[in-house]
Design an enzyme around this catalytic site. Structure first.
Site, PDB file in Angstrom:
ATOM      1  N   ASP A  77       0.819  -1.216   0.000  1.00 22.75           N
ATOM      2  CA  ASP A  77       0.000   0.000   0.000  1.00 22.75           C
ATOM      3  C   ASP A  77       0.856   1.271   0.000  1.00 22.75           C
ATOM      4  O   ASP A  77       0.326   2.377  -0.013  1.00 22.75           O
ATOM      5  CB  ASP A  77      -0.925  -0.002   1.230  1.00 22.75           C
ATOM      6  N   SER A  80      -6.890   5.301   0.143  1.00 18.94           N
ATOM      7  CA  SER A  80      -7.177   3.975  -0.394  1.00 18.94           C
ATOM      8  C   SER A  80      -8.643   3.630  -0.134  1.00 18.94           C
ATOM      9  O   SER A  80      -9.157   3.850   0.960  1.00 18.94           O
ATOM     10  CB  SER A  80      -6.277   2.929   0.268  1.00 18.94           C
ATOM     11  N   GLN A 131      -5.714  -2.059  -6.566  1.00 17.40           N
ATOM     12  CA  GLN A 131      -6.199  -1.109  -5.582  1.00 17.40           C
ATOM     13  C   GLN A 131      -6.881   0.055  -6.278  1.00 17.40           C
ATOM     14  O   GLN A 131      -6.457   0.467  -7.365  1.00 17.40           O
ATOM     15  CB  GLN A 131      -5.050  -0.586  -4.722  1.00 17.40           C
TER      16      GLN A 131
END
Length: 296
Positions: free
Chosen positions: A215, A239, A289
Protein backbone atom coordinates in the site's frame (compact mmCIF):
# COMPACT_ATOMS: atom_id res chain seq x y z
CA UNK A 1 6.08 8.87 2.63
CA UNK A 2 2.67 8.32 4.15
CA UNK A 3 3.67 4.90 5.60
CA UNK A 4 6.54 6.12 7.73
CA UNK A 5 6.21 5.68 11.50
CA UNK A 6 6.88 8.65 13.79
CA UNK A 7 6.17 7.31 17.26
CA UNK A 8 9.33 5.72 18.51
CA UNK A 9 12.97 5.16 17.77
CA UNK A 10 14.10 1.62 16.99
CA UNK A 11 17.60 0.41 16.28
CA UNK A 12 16.26 -1.51 13.28
CA UNK A 13 12.93 -0.29 11.80
CA UNK A 14 12.27 -3.85 10.58
CA UNK A 15 12.08 -4.89 14.22
CA UNK A 16 9.53 -2.14 14.75
CA UNK A 17 7.45 -3.55 11.88
CA UNK A 18 7.55 -7.07 13.34
CA UNK A 19 6.49 -5.62 16.70
CA UNK A 20 3.65 -3.71 15.02
CA UNK A 21 2.39 -6.96 13.47
CA UNK A 22 2.57 -8.84 16.79
CA UNK A 23 -1.06 -8.53 17.92
CA UNK A 24 -2.33 -9.07 21.45
CA UNK A 25 -4.83 -11.92 21.62
CA UNK A 26 -7.65 -10.85 23.95
CA UNK A 27 -10.15 -13.63 23.08
CA UNK A 28 -10.20 -16.73 20.86
CA UNK A 29 -11.13 -14.70 17.77
CA UNK A 30 -10.38 -11.15 18.94
CA UNK A 31 -7.03 -9.39 18.71
CA UNK A 32 -5.76 -5.91 19.53
CA UNK A 33 -3.14 -4.03 17.56
CA UNK A 34 -1.16 -0.91 18.32
CA UNK A 35 -1.68 2.18 16.21
CA UNK A 36 1.42 4.35 16.63
CA UNK A 37 1.00 8.05 17.32
CA UNK A 38 2.03 9.95 14.20
CA UNK A 39 1.51 13.29 12.50
CA UNK A 40 -0.62 11.88 9.69
CA UNK A 41 -4.34 12.54 9.54
CA UNK A 42 -5.19 8.84 9.31
CA UNK A 43 -3.65 5.46 10.12
CA UNK A 44 -1.62 4.07 7.21
CA UNK A 45 -3.84 1.60 5.34
CA UNK A 46 -1.07 -0.96 4.87
CA UNK A 47 -0.70 -1.20 8.64
CA UNK A 48 -4.39 -2.02 9.11
CA UNK A 49 -4.37 -4.54 6.24
CA UNK A 50 -1.24 -6.24 7.58
CA UNK A 51 -2.55 -6.45 11.12
CA UNK A 52 -5.95 -7.75 9.95
CA UNK A 53 -4.22 -10.49 7.97
CA UNK A 54 -2.17 -11.43 11.04
CA UNK A 55 -5.42 -11.77 13.01
CA UNK A 56 -6.94 -13.97 10.31
CA UNK A 57 -3.83 -16.12 9.99
CA UNK A 58 -3.53 -16.70 13.74
CA UNK A 59 -6.91 -18.49 13.67
CA UNK A 60 -5.87 -20.98 10.95
CA UNK A 61 -4.78 -24.03 12.92
CA UNK A 62 -2.72 -25.85 10.28
CA UNK A 63 -0.85 -22.67 9.26
CA UNK A 64 -1.78 -23.07 5.59
CA UNK A 65 -0.67 -20.00 3.59
CA UNK A 66 -2.98 -17.23 2.46
CA UNK A 67 -3.68 -17.20 -1.27
CA UNK A 68 -5.89 -14.10 -1.57
CA UNK A 69 -7.37 -11.18 0.31
CA UNK A 70 -10.02 -8.62 -0.52
CA UNK A 71 -10.39 -5.56 1.67
CA UNK A 72 -12.27 -2.27 2.01
CA UNK A 73 -11.09 0.84 3.80
CA UNK A 74 -14.35 2.11 5.33
CA UNK A 75 -13.29 4.96 7.61
CA UNK A 76 -9.99 6.68 8.37
CA UNK A 77 -8.34 5.27 11.49
CA UNK A 78 -7.05 7.59 14.22
CA UNK A 79 -3.30 7.40 14.92
CA UNK A 80 -2.46 6.53 18.52
CA UNK A 81 -5.72 4.69 19.20
CA UNK A 82 -5.61 0.85 19.47
CA UNK A 83 -7.46 -1.16 16.82
CA UNK A 84 -9.45 -4.30 17.68
CA UNK A 85 -9.64 -7.07 15.08
CA UNK A 86 -12.67 -9.39 15.22
CA UNK A 87 -12.27 -12.61 13.23
CA UNK A 88 -15.17 -14.67 11.87
CA UNK A 89 -14.32 -18.29 11.03
CA UNK A 90 -16.37 -18.59 7.86
CA UNK A 91 -15.12 -21.98 6.63
CA UNK A 92 -12.58 -24.65 7.49
CA UNK A 93 -12.40 -27.02 4.53
CA UNK A 94 -9.98 -29.73 3.49
CA UNK A 95 -8.27 -27.46 0.97
CA UNK A 96 -9.46 -23.93 1.74
CA UNK A 97 -9.98 -21.86 4.87
CA UNK A 98 -11.91 -18.59 4.81
CA UNK A 99 -11.82 -15.80 7.37
CA UNK A 100 -13.57 -12.43 7.64
CA UNK A 101 -12.02 -9.69 9.78
CA UNK A 102 -13.48 -6.42 11.05
CA UNK A 103 -11.11 -3.73 12.30
CA UNK A 104 -12.86 -1.68 14.98
CA UNK A 105 -11.64 1.57 16.51
CA UNK A 106 -13.63 3.49 19.11
CA UNK A 107 -16.70 1.33 18.42
CA UNK A 108 -16.73 1.91 14.65
CA UNK A 109 -15.66 -0.45 11.87
CA UNK A 110 -12.87 1.20 9.90
CA UNK A 111 -11.77 -1.73 7.73
CA UNK A 112 -13.13 -5.08 6.51
CA UNK A 113 -11.13 -7.96 5.07
CA UNK A 114 -11.89 -11.40 3.67
CA UNK A 115 -8.92 -13.75 3.35
CA UNK A 116 -8.71 -17.24 1.86
CA UNK A 117 -6.03 -19.75 2.82
CA UNK A 118 -5.13 -22.71 0.59
CA UNK A 119 -3.41 -25.95 1.51
CA UNK A 120 -0.44 -26.34 -0.90
CA UNK A 121 -1.05 -28.95 -3.57
CA UNK A 122 0.46 -30.31 -6.79
CA UNK A 123 -0.20 -28.07 -9.81
CA UNK A 124 -2.01 -29.52 -12.82
CA UNK A 125 -0.07 -27.06 -15.00
CA UNK A 126 1.88 -23.82 -14.62
CA UNK A 127 2.74 -20.75 -16.70
CA UNK A 128 3.74 -17.12 -16.16
CA UNK A 129 4.34 -14.04 -18.28
CA UNK A 130 7.89 -12.73 -17.80
CA UNK A 131 8.51 -9.37 -16.10
CA UNK A 132 9.73 -6.27 -17.88
CA UNK A 133 13.50 -5.97 -18.03
CA UNK A 134 14.47 -3.61 -15.22
CA UNK A 135 17.63 -2.45 -13.45
CA UNK A 136 19.06 -4.33 -10.48
CA UNK A 137 18.36 -2.62 -7.14
CA UNK A 138 22.02 -2.17 -6.14
CA UNK A 139 22.57 0.26 -9.02
CA UNK A 140 19.69 2.52 -7.93
CA UNK A 141 19.69 5.25 -5.26
CA UNK A 142 17.67 4.88 -2.07
CA UNK A 143 14.54 7.01 -2.12
CA UNK A 144 15.72 9.21 0.76
CA UNK A 145 19.08 9.74 -0.95
CA UNK A 146 17.42 10.69 -4.24
CA UNK A 147 15.22 13.26 -2.49
CA UNK A 148 18.18 14.53 -0.45
CA UNK A 149 20.31 14.94 -3.59
CA UNK A 150 17.58 16.96 -5.29
CA UNK A 151 16.72 19.20 -2.33
CA UNK A 152 20.25 19.48 -0.97
CA UNK A 153 19.08 18.10 2.37
CA UNK A 154 16.03 16.30 3.67
CA UNK A 155 13.61 18.45 5.65
CA UNK A 156 13.81 17.55 9.35
CA UNK A 157 10.43 15.78 9.38
CA UNK A 158 11.37 13.65 6.36
CA UNK A 159 14.77 12.88 7.90
CA UNK A 160 13.09 11.56 11.06
CA UNK A 161 10.62 9.54 9.04
CA UNK A 162 13.32 8.08 6.80
CA UNK A 163 15.14 6.74 9.87
CA UNK A 164 11.97 4.85 10.85
CA UNK A 165 11.14 3.51 7.39
CA UNK A 166 10.94 -0.32 7.60
CA UNK A 167 11.53 -0.77 3.84
CA UNK A 168 14.38 0.25 1.56
CA UNK A 169 12.65 1.76 -1.51
CA UNK A 170 14.41 2.39 -4.81
CA UNK A 171 12.58 3.76 -7.84
CA UNK A 172 13.60 2.16 -11.13
CA UNK A 173 13.10 5.41 -13.06
CA UNK A 174 14.31 8.76 -11.75
CA UNK A 175 11.78 10.89 -9.93
CA UNK A 176 10.14 13.72 -11.85
CA UNK A 177 10.26 17.08 -10.08
CA UNK A 178 8.55 19.54 -12.43
CA UNK A 179 5.20 19.77 -14.27
CA UNK A 180 7.14 19.71 -17.54
CA UNK A 181 8.69 16.34 -16.68
CA UNK A 182 5.33 14.94 -15.64
CA UNK A 183 3.44 16.04 -18.74
CA UNK A 184 2.86 13.06 -21.04
CA UNK A 185 4.42 10.53 -18.64
CA UNK A 186 3.13 6.97 -18.80
CA UNK A 187 0.95 6.03 -15.83
CA UNK A 188 3.45 3.46 -14.68
CA UNK A 189 5.97 3.09 -11.87
CA UNK A 190 8.31 0.40 -10.60
CA UNK A 191 10.23 0.15 -7.33
CA UNK A 192 12.58 -2.33 -5.75
CA UNK A 193 11.83 -2.91 -2.08
CA UNK A 194 12.96 -5.02 0.85
CA UNK A 195 12.74 -4.77 4.62
CA UNK A 196 15.74 -2.95 6.06
CA UNK A 197 16.50 -5.86 8.40
CA UNK A 198 15.62 -9.49 9.08
CA UNK A 199 11.95 -10.27 9.75
CA UNK A 200 12.41 -13.72 11.29
CA UNK A 201 11.23 -17.02 9.86
CA UNK A 202 7.45 -16.95 10.32
CA UNK A 203 5.97 -17.04 6.78
CA UNK A 204 2.83 -15.22 7.98
CA UNK A 205 4.95 -12.28 9.18
CA UNK A 206 6.58 -12.00 5.74
CA UNK A 207 3.18 -12.15 4.02
CA UNK A 208 1.77 -9.47 6.30
CA UNK A 209 4.89 -7.30 5.99
CA UNK A 210 4.58 -7.39 2.21
CA UNK A 211 0.86 -6.60 2.55
CA UNK A 212 1.95 -3.53 4.55
CA UNK A 213 4.42 -2.57 1.82
CA UNK A 214 1.95 -3.13 -1.01
CA UNK A 215 0.00 0.00 0.00
CA UNK A 216 3.04 2.29 0.15
CA UNK A 217 3.62 3.14 -3.52
CA UNK A 218 0.84 1.55 -5.61
CA UNK A 219 -1.24 4.70 -6.08
CA UNK A 220 1.89 6.49 -7.36
CA UNK A 221 1.03 5.05 -10.77
CA UNK A 222 -2.25 6.99 -10.78
CA UNK A 223 -0.53 10.30 -9.96
CA UNK A 224 2.47 10.05 -12.30
CA UNK A 225 0.78 11.74 -15.33
CA UNK A 226 -0.69 14.45 -13.04
CA UNK A 227 1.93 15.82 -10.67
CA UNK A 228 5.46 15.20 -9.31
CA UNK A 229 5.36 12.44 -6.69
CA UNK A 230 7.55 14.20 -4.12
CA UNK A 231 6.73 17.84 -4.71
CA UNK A 232 3.77 19.77 -3.25
CA UNK A 233 0.66 17.67 -3.70
CA UNK A 234 -2.47 19.16 -5.23
CA UNK A 235 -4.65 16.19 -4.40
CA UNK A 236 -5.79 14.46 -1.25
CA UNK A 237 -5.83 10.69 -1.66
CA UNK A 238 -7.10 7.71 0.27
CA UNK A 239 -7.18 3.98 -0.39
CA UNK A 240 -10.70 2.66 -1.01
CA UNK A 241 -10.16 -1.06 -1.49
CA UNK A 242 -7.30 -3.49 -1.89
CA UNK A 243 -7.00 -7.00 -3.32
CA UNK A 244 -4.01 -9.34 -3.38
CA UNK A 245 -3.30 -12.82 -4.74
CA UNK A 246 -0.27 -14.67 -3.37
CA UNK A 247 1.23 -17.08 -5.91
CA UNK A 248 4.50 -18.30 -4.38
CA UNK A 249 6.33 -18.26 -1.04
CA UNK A 250 8.71 -15.34 -0.49
CA UNK A 251 10.64 -13.36 2.08
CA UNK A 252 9.88 -9.65 2.47
CA UNK A 253 13.44 -9.03 3.73
CA UNK A 254 14.82 -9.99 0.30
CA UNK A 255 14.62 -7.74 -2.75
CA UNK A 256 11.32 -7.75 -4.63
CA UNK A 257 10.29 -5.70 -7.65
CA UNK A 258 6.91 -3.94 -7.49
CA UNK A 259 5.82 -3.12 -11.06
CA UNK A 260 2.79 -0.80 -10.99
CA UNK A 261 0.47 0.71 -13.60
CA UNK A 262 -2.79 2.68 -13.72
CA UNK A 263 -5.18 1.96 -16.59
CA UNK A 264 -7.68 4.70 -15.66
CA UNK A 265 -8.49 7.61 -13.37
CA UNK A 266 -11.95 9.16 -13.59
CA UNK A 267 -14.84 10.28 -11.40
CA UNK A 268 -12.54 11.08 -8.50
CA UNK A 269 -11.17 7.52 -8.39
CA UNK A 270 -8.01 5.98 -9.80
CA UNK A 271 -7.29 2.29 -10.36
CA UNK A 272 -3.81 0.81 -9.96
CA UNK A 273 -2.50 -2.69 -10.62
CA UNK A 274 0.75 -4.16 -9.38
CA UNK A 275 2.84 -7.26 -9.90
CA UNK A 276 5.54 -8.25 -7.42
CA UNK A 277 8.50 -10.31 -8.69
CA UNK A 278 11.59 -11.77 -7.04
CA UNK A 279 15.08 -11.25 -8.45
CA UNK A 280 14.76 -14.37 -10.59
CA UNK A 281 11.71 -12.90 -12.32
CA UNK A 282 9.18 -15.20 -10.64
CA UNK A 283 5.78 -13.61 -10.05
CA UNK A 284 5.09 -13.68 -6.31
CA UNK A 285 2.01 -11.51 -5.78
CA UNK A 286 -0.62 -9.66 -7.84
CA UNK A 287 -2.26 -6.52 -6.42
CA UNK A 288 -5.17 -4.27 -7.43
CA UNK A 289 -6.20 -1.11 -5.58
CA UNK A 290 -8.57 1.79 -6.12
CA UNK A 291 -7.96 5.18 -4.55
CA UNK A 292 -10.01 8.31 -4.01
CA UNK A 293 -8.48 11.53 -5.36
CA UNK A 294 -9.85 14.96 -4.45
CA UNK A 295 -8.40 18.37 -5.24
CA UNK A 296 -7.08 20.18 -2.16
Amino acid sequence: MRALREEYEVTNPAEGLVDLLDLERIEVNIFRGRSPQESLQRVFGGQVAGQALVAAGRTVEDARPVHSLHAYFLRPGRPGVPIVYEVERVRDGRSFTTRRVKAVQEGRTIFALTASFHRPEEAAFAHQRPPRHLTDPESLPRLADEIRDHLGALPEALERMARRQPFDIRYVERLRWSPEEVRGADARSAVWMRAVGPLGDDPLVHTCALTYASDMTLLDAVRIPVEPLWGPRGYDLASLDHAMWFHRPFRADEWFLYDQESPIATGGRGLARGQIFDREGRLLVSVVQEGLFRAL
